[in-house]
Design an enzyme around this catalytic site. Structure first.
Site, short mmCIF file in Angstrom:
data_model
loop_
_atom_site.label_atom_id
_atom_site.label_comp_id
_atom_site.label_asym_id
_atom_site.label_seq_id
_atom_site.Cartn_x
_atom_site.Cartn_y
_atom_site.Cartn_z
N GLN A 125 9.70 28.15 -0.34
CA GLN A 125 9.77 29.25 -1.45
C GLN A 125 10.42 30.25 -0.96
OE1 GLN A 125 6.07 30.12 -3.32
NE2 GLN A 125 6.25 28.13 -4.49
N ARG A 128 14.45 30.21 -0.03
CA ARG A 128 15.24 29.95 -0.94
C ARG A 128 16.04 31.45 -0.89
NH1 ARG A 128 15.24 26.19 -4.46
NH2 ARG A 128 17.33 26.98 -4.56
N HIS A 129 15.91 32.34 -0.31
CA HIS A 129 16.27 33.62 -0.31
C HIS A 129 17.29 33.70 0.83
CE1 HIS A 129 13.66 35.37 -3.50
NE2 HIS A 129 12.99 34.42 -3.13
N SER A 138 10.00 25.71 16.18
CA SER A 138 10.21 24.37 15.99
C SER A 138 9.09 23.28 16.48
CB SER A 138 11.48 24.47 17.26
OG SER A 138 11.76 22.88 17.20
N ARG A 140 9.87 20.46 16.86
CA ARG A 140 10.72 19.67 17.65
C ARG A 140 10.17 19.96 19.11
NH1 ARG A 140 16.71 18.70 16.69
NH2 ARG A 140 16.26 16.50 17.63
N LEU A 230 17.94 45.94 2.76
CA LEU A 230 17.05 46.50 1.67
C LEU A 230 17.38 46.00 0.30
CD1 LEU A 230 14.69 48.04 0.69
CD2 LEU A 230 15.99 50.04 1.15
N HIS A 231 18.64 45.92 -0.06
CA HIS A 231 18.98 45.47 -1.26
C HIS A 231 18.61 44.08 -1.69
CE1 HIS A 231 21.31 44.08 -4.82
NE2 HIS A 231 22.04 43.17 -3.70
N ARG A 240 9.19 37.82 -6.21
CA ARG A 240 8.13 37.19 -5.44
C ARG A 240 6.81 38.04 -5.91
NH1 ARG A 240 9.50 31.97 -5.55
NH2 ARG A 240 11.35 31.69 -4.38
#
Ligand SMILES: Cc1cc2nc3c(=O)[nH]c(=O)nc-3n(C[C@H](O)[C@H](O)[C@H](O)COP(=O)(O)OP(=O)(O)OC[C@H]3O[C@@H](n4cnc5c(N)ncnc54)[C@H](O)[C@@H]3O)c2cc1C
Length: 320
Positions: A125, A128-129, A138, A140, A230-231, A240
């Site tokens: 979630q 997505r920002h 990682s 892997r 900050l914006h 959120r």
């Protein structure tokens, strides 16, 4: 054209040879500077049993004594508004004005870097920002550590009847049937955790880490460094910390808010006043209020059930 740049390692290269002779000007601060993190290398808050969010750096890290990192917003805004305001109370007024009027670029002058440890379903979630800079652990390269998010028995949430994306009420542990279901859920997560041993066994037998991890569940923890201005952090917090966000990411957002508050108190106060605890009205809602004022029932002029439900919530908040 021949290359005329000096070949001495470390020497300044410029297309203007005169500029190379100009010494950089260093300005001495008007007052002593203080570290907005109070000299700490990190400030960490635990989230749930296994997770954390740690503030590891801030821009600006140093501010004039008596000021907060809010000063960098004012400093940038003064480029457009001139030197008019100087006092801290005037700075506060300017920041509140900027936020109210969505003059957002001065807020991009402040940046925060966090080290976060969260379950993968929270990270999905969070990622997505898109305006943040991220560097993640990682799976892997390294073995995924043995850390799983499992809610406590009394915190298992039921599917919400009104919101298809949400879980609201918890199973009641003093109700026999509820308790059985909640226990079954916790056991189910525990069973999935057993697979971790298999993951280790298979990597020991030579299966690549990048493939062995495919059997791990989304409640396993990952870590990343996350840097954002900050914006966009305020936008992240608005989305959120909202009650519509899933509780687990909300817990991280709340913790982030707690870390930020002492560093940018003026901005956080303005953001709570104008955004987080403010209320946006649509044209239809304004029409409904006008209808109420004229003695009507104040119904929303739409058949849309979801919009009507949202209007009911807003009416309740407004005491209408
Ligand atoms: C309660 C909740 C439920 C959600 N449910 C779902 C879901 O079911 N499915 C799903 O896929 N997502 C879901 N999301 C994620 C949501 O759609 C957004 O992706 C997420 O909240 C990030 O918002 P953002 O794009 O404004 O943020 P950021 O990515 O941080 O962007 C900030 C702003 O920058 C600008 N911007 C960034 N990138 C671009 C770009 N490429 N082009 C143009 N402008 C850009 C936009 O103005 C944007 O608002 C949900 C989010 C929340 C809070």
């Amino acid at each position: 054209m021949p290359d005329t740049a000096p070949s001495v390692p470390g020497a300044a290269t410029t297309s203007n040879p005169a500029a190379a002779l100009i010494e950089p000007k260093r300005a001495t601060p008007e007052s002593p500077l203080r570290d907005v993190m109070g000299g700490a290398s990190r400030i960490e808050l635990k989230v749930h049993e296994q997770g954390f969010i740690a503030l590891v750096d801030v821009m600006p890290r140093l501010v004039p004594e008596g000021q907060t990192a809010d000063a960098a917003i004012v400093q940038a805004a003064r480029v457009s508004y001139g030197q008019g305001t100087k006092q801290v109370n005037e700075d506060r007024g300017l920041i509140r004005y900027l936020l109210r009027h969505r003059h957002t670029t001065p807020f991009e002058m402040v940046e925060f870097k966090f080290h976060v440890c969260m379950p993968i379903f929270v990270a999905r979630q969070w990622i997505r920002h898109r305006t943040a800079n991220v560097n993640e652990y990682s799976g892997r390269y390294s073995i995924v550590p043995d850390r799983f998010y499992i809610p406590t028995l009394d915190a298992v949430r039921k599917q919400s009847a009104s919101n298809r994306q949400g879980g609201e009420q918890t199973f009641q542990v003093n109700d026999a049937e509820d308790l059985r279901t909640a226990e079954e859920f916790i056991r189910y997560l525990g069973d999935v955790e057993q697979r971790y041993q298999k993951y280790l066994d298979l990597t020991n037998k030579g299966v690549s880490r990048e493939l062995a991890r495919l059997g791990l569940p989304v409640n396993v923890y990952t870590e990343w460094y996350w840097k954002c201005d900050l914006h966009n952090i305020l936008r992240f917090l608005s989305l959120r910390m909202d009650k519509h966000a899933q509780l687990e990411i909300r817990d991280y957002a709340e913790a982030m808010h707690r870390l930020l508050q002492p560093i940018i108190p003026i901005t956080i106060e303005a953001w709570r006043d104008y955004e987080m605890e403010g209320l946006h009205l649509t044209r239809l809602e304004i029409e409904a209020i006008r209808d109420l004022k004229a003695g009507g029932p104040g119904l929303l002029p739409t058949e849309n059930k979801r919009e009507q439900a949202e209007w009911s919530e807003k009416r309740a908040r407004l005491g209408l």
